[in-house]
Design an enzyme around this catalytic site. Sequence first.
Site, PDB file in Angstrom:
ATOM      1  N   CYS A 264      43.215  32.881  19.465  1.00 38.65           N
ATOM      2  CA  CYS A 264      43.109  31.448  19.755  1.00 38.65           C
ATOM      3  C   CYS A 264      41.789  30.875  19.217  1.00 38.65           C
ATOM      4  O   CYS A 264      41.606  30.813  18.009  1.00 38.65           O
ATOM      5  CB  CYS A 264      43.301  31.211  21.246  1.00 38.65           C
ATOM      6  SG  CYS A 264      43.714  29.506  21.607  1.00 38.65           S
ATOM      7  N   TYR A 265      40.846  30.500  20.065  1.00 41.69           N
ATOM      8  CA  TYR A 265      39.555  29.995  19.557  1.00 41.69           C
ATOM      9  C   TYR A 265      38.926  31.014  18.618  1.00 41.69           C
ATOM     10  O   TYR A 265      38.343  30.658  17.588  1.00 41.69           O
ATOM     11  CB  TYR A 265      38.624  29.717  20.740  1.00 41.69           C
ATOM     12  CG  TYR A 265      37.275  29.141  20.333  1.00 41.69           C
ATOM     13  CD1 TYR A 265      37.135  27.800  20.010  1.00 41.69           C
ATOM     14  CD2 TYR A 265      36.139  29.958  20.277  1.00 41.69           C
ATOM     15  CE1 TYR A 265      35.914  27.271  19.647  1.00 41.69           C
ATOM     16  CE2 TYR A 265      34.902  29.435  19.911  1.00 41.69           C
ATOM     17  CZ  TYR A 265      34.799  28.085  19.592  1.00 41.69           C
ATOM     18  OH  TYR A 265      33.580  27.579  19.226  1.00 41.69           O
TER      19      TYR A 265
ATOM     20  N   GLY B 161      33.638  52.106  53.590  1.00 39.55           N
ATOM     21  CA  GLY B 161      35.035  52.493  53.788  1.00 39.55           C
ATOM     22  C   GLY B 161      35.958  51.721  52.854  1.00 39.55           C
ATOM     23  O   GLY B 161      37.139  52.001  52.762  1.00 39.55           O
ATOM     24  N   GLY B 162      35.418  50.714  52.155  1.00 36.06           N
ATOM     25  CA  GLY B 162      36.204  49.966  51.171  1.00 36.06           C
ATOM     26  C   GLY B 162      36.404  50.803  49.911  1.00 36.06           C
ATOM     27  O   GLY B 162      35.827  51.885  49.772  1.00 36.06           O
ATOM     28  N   VAL B 163      37.216  50.286  48.989  1.00 38.83           N
ATOM     29  CA  VAL B 163      37.596  51.064  47.812  1.00 38.83           C
ATOM     30  C   VAL B 163      36.369  51.458  46.970  1.00 38.83           C
ATOM     31  O   VAL B 163      36.182  52.629  46.638  1.00 38.83           O
ATOM     32  CB  VAL B 163      38.549  50.246  46.904  1.00 38.83           C
ATOM     33  CG1 VAL B 163      38.997  51.079  45.720  1.00 38.83           C
ATOM     34  CG2 VAL B 163      39.733  49.744  47.686  1.00 38.83           C
ATOM     35  N   ASP B 164      35.542  50.473  46.640  1.00 32.94           N
ATOM     36  CA  ASP B 164      34.482  50.734  45.668  1.00 32.94           C
ATOM     37  C   ASP B 164      33.449  51.723  46.197  1.00 32.94           C
ATOM     38  O   ASP B 164      33.091  52.686  45.510  1.00 32.94           O
ATOM     39  CB  ASP B 164      33.799  49.422  45.255  1.00 32.94           C
ATOM     40  CG  ASP B 164      34.782  48.444  44.635  1.00 32.94           C
ATOM     41  OD1 ASP B 164      35.864  48.898  44.216  1.00 32.94           O
ATOM     42  OD2 ASP B 164      34.473  47.248  44.576  1.00 32.94           O
ATOM     43  N   SER B 165      32.965  51.490  47.420  1.00 28.87           N
ATOM     44  CA  SER B 165      31.933  52.408  47.918  1.00 28.87           C
ATOM     45  C   SER B 165      32.539  53.789  48.192  1.00 28.87           C
ATOM     46  O   SER B 165      31.873  54.815  48.013  1.00 28.87           O
ATOM     47  CB  SER B 165      31.226  51.838  49.152  1.00 28.87           C
ATOM     48  OG  SER B 165      32.078  51.793  50.267  1.00 28.87           O
TER      49      SER B 165
ATOM     50  N   GLU C 169      47.221  38.849  25.688  1.00 29.28           N
ATOM     51  CA  GLU C 169      46.711  39.515  26.889  1.00 29.28           C
ATOM     52  C   GLU C 169      47.406  39.081  28.176  1.00 29.28           C
ATOM     53  O   GLU C 169      47.305  39.755  29.189  1.00 29.28           O
ATOM     54  CB  GLU C 169      45.194  39.298  27.003  1.00 29.28           C
ATOM     55  CG  GLU C 169      44.729  37.870  27.279  1.00 29.28           C
ATOM     56  CD  GLU C 169      44.606  36.993  26.030  1.00 29.28           C
ATOM     57  OE1 GLU C 169      45.241  37.316  25.013  1.00 29.28           O
ATOM     58  OE2 GLU C 169      43.900  35.968  26.087  1.00 29.28           O
TER      59      GLU C 169
ATOM     60  N   LYS D 294      39.049  47.492  38.430  1.00 28.08           N
ATOM     61  CA  LYS D 294      39.511  47.916  39.761  1.00 28.08           C
ATOM     62  C   LYS D 294      40.646  48.955  39.691  1.00 28.08           C
ATOM     63  O   LYS D 294      40.641  49.933  40.437  1.00 28.08           O
ATOM     64  CB  LYS D 294      40.004  46.682  40.520  1.00 28.08           C
ATOM     65  CG  LYS D 294      40.131  46.875  42.001  1.00 28.08           C
ATOM     66  CD  LYS D 294      38.787  46.694  42.646  1.00 28.08           C
ATOM     67  CE  LYS D 294      38.843  46.779  44.146  1.00 28.08           C
ATOM     68  NZ  LYS D 294      37.530  46.454  44.729  1.00 28.08           N
TER      69      LYS D 294
ATOM     70  N   HIS E  29      48.254  34.098  23.036  1.00 30.36           N
ATOM     71  CA  HIS E  29      47.483  35.006  23.903  1.00 30.36           C
ATOM     72  C   HIS E  29      48.281  36.277  24.196  1.00 30.36           C
ATOM     73  O   HIS E  29      49.167  36.253  25.053  1.00 30.36           O
ATOM     74  CB  HIS E  29      47.124  34.299  25.212  1.00 30.36           C
ATOM     75  CG  HIS E  29      46.079  33.250  25.032  1.00 30.36           C
ATOM     76  ND1 HIS E  29      44.739  33.542  25.022  1.00 30.36           N
ATOM     77  CD2 HIS E  29      46.181  31.924  24.802  1.00 30.36           C
ATOM     78  CE1 HIS E  29      44.053  32.433  24.813  1.00 30.36           C
ATOM     79  NE2 HIS E  29      44.902  31.432  24.673  1.00 30.36           N
TER      80      HIS E  29
ATOM     81  N   GLY F  30      38.631  30.510  23.996  1.00 27.41           N
ATOM     82  CA  GLY F  30      37.568  29.770  24.664  1.00 27.41           C
ATOM     83  C   GLY F  30      37.959  28.316  24.771  1.00 27.41           C
ATOM     84  O   GLY F  30      38.872  27.864  24.075  1.00 27.41           O
TER      85      GLY F  30
END
Length: 511
Positions: free
Chosen positions: A80-81, A222-226, A169, A367, A167, A53
């Site tokens: 870290c923090y 028509g997008g990925v998520d929907s 990650e 995603k 870090h 943070g």
Amino acid sequence: METIVVLDFGSQYSQLIARRIRESHVYSRVVPCNSTAAEIAAMAPKGVILSGGPASVYEEGAPQLDKAILDLGVPVLGICYGMQLLVKNLGGTVAPAPSREFGRATLTIRKPGELFAGLASVQTVWMSHGDKVTMETEDIETLATTPNCEYAACQLRGRPLYGIQFHPEVVHTPNGTQLIRNFCLRICGCQGDWTMESFIESSTRRIRETVGNERVILGLSGGVDSSVAAALIHRAIGRQLTCIFVNNGLLRKNEAEGVQQLFGRNFDMDLRYIDASDRFLAKLAGVEEPEAKRHIIGKEFIEVFADAARSVDGATFLAQGTTYPDVIESMPINGNPAAMIKSHHNVGGLPKDLKFKLLEPLNQLFKDEVREVGRQLGLPDEVILRQPFPGPGLGVRHLGAVSRETLDILREADAVFVEEVKKAGLYYKLWQAFCIFLPVKTVGVMGDQRTYEYVVALRAVESQDGMTADWATLPDALLRTVANRIINEVRGVNRVVLDITSKPPSTIEWE
Ligand code: XMP
């Protein structure tokens, strides 16, 4: 489900920590840093990670930790923090470091233990901090050092409470994922059985239980998520799901046909195709101002969608493709609702008479996990790896007032560009590649004839998340072919230009 909880102290990397945990096939959740020990205990986690943070632990108003979390009996890793908070709560000392450390550092492992199992004794790690743990209490022992940091990694003697100053990650810590895996699997004892197969199974069951005999509607773009949400819900409840696809007249070439082919025919979904292009284009006629255009497109969409929703008898659920980053980004930071960075509504602002229960089956997934679910449900790469396309569609890629004729010019030019980018094997490497229509005419010469026609711009960018972007360097041969083909094949264009600005200062879309 085995869960590792990430307490978010405001680090830009909290989501990344959660993703790395998922890569170890362990389910992770990000929660605000002021969550209490009781709230955390209710999630029955196998372990807790305290994120980094921007604050300094002794600063006034710096986010603190409910100390009882350290006594829940589950392992804790402070990053870290998070490490500094942990040490402070365990009686150690944190002070400003004489020299702040940012960037790559060489880590020497002094005591490998479970945390560093399988790693060589010297590692490259990414540091980003101004404070450090300076004094060893009797109980805190160092596990690894860097030239500037005696406590680059530490542990409370005899207890599974760990801190690391670097870090793990970020990609700049090459073996960071292994370290996070060690924490999840070896220290917390997780099995690592969070997979997209198991997600699809449990989520299908949950959707069936939630929906029962009722009906669900979903706005399919028509997008990925929907698309993935549609495929998943369809697997669970078949034709109890009705998808609504609105053609707003601002779609790309063959887009409407593609969606109907894939979902209506291949997936045998109840897909209502609504061609509202006349209505949208009539409302947009003569409107030049970008925000006004966006506003009209948004408002018309809601009206068209609401009418379509009313026509689906007995629909009680509205499904949306909300993903986990949408949820995290709408989360109040540090308990302060004013600090919300984004409030997420896919189909916000539906009229009051339409009261739906929300169904958001992807709201736990990142995603890349959404894509994997889509792949396993049989969606093709063109859908799951599709480049983002804005809600207002070609409306924001056609400068000035739109018309059917000039939109067609844009559609044809765009199809040529995308086709060539795909042929060159670059489509999936670029964040976006598309054309923009400029409503200005320039003079040209074709076959000894003077021409006076429109300009099309090419935009190709590389980006991780769309927040910042670099313009992409495309091969000369590709640019040459695209320009030639557009001039020869698209009536009404006699000049092609290339956008060579990054974001910032430009945006990716032109309006
Ligand atoms: P800008 O133009 O702001 O775009 O640099 C950043 C990313 O967001 C997409 N974008 C949108 N997506 N609705 C969307 O769903 C919108 O109104 C919208 N405007 C921009 C854009 O394509 C890029 O990927």
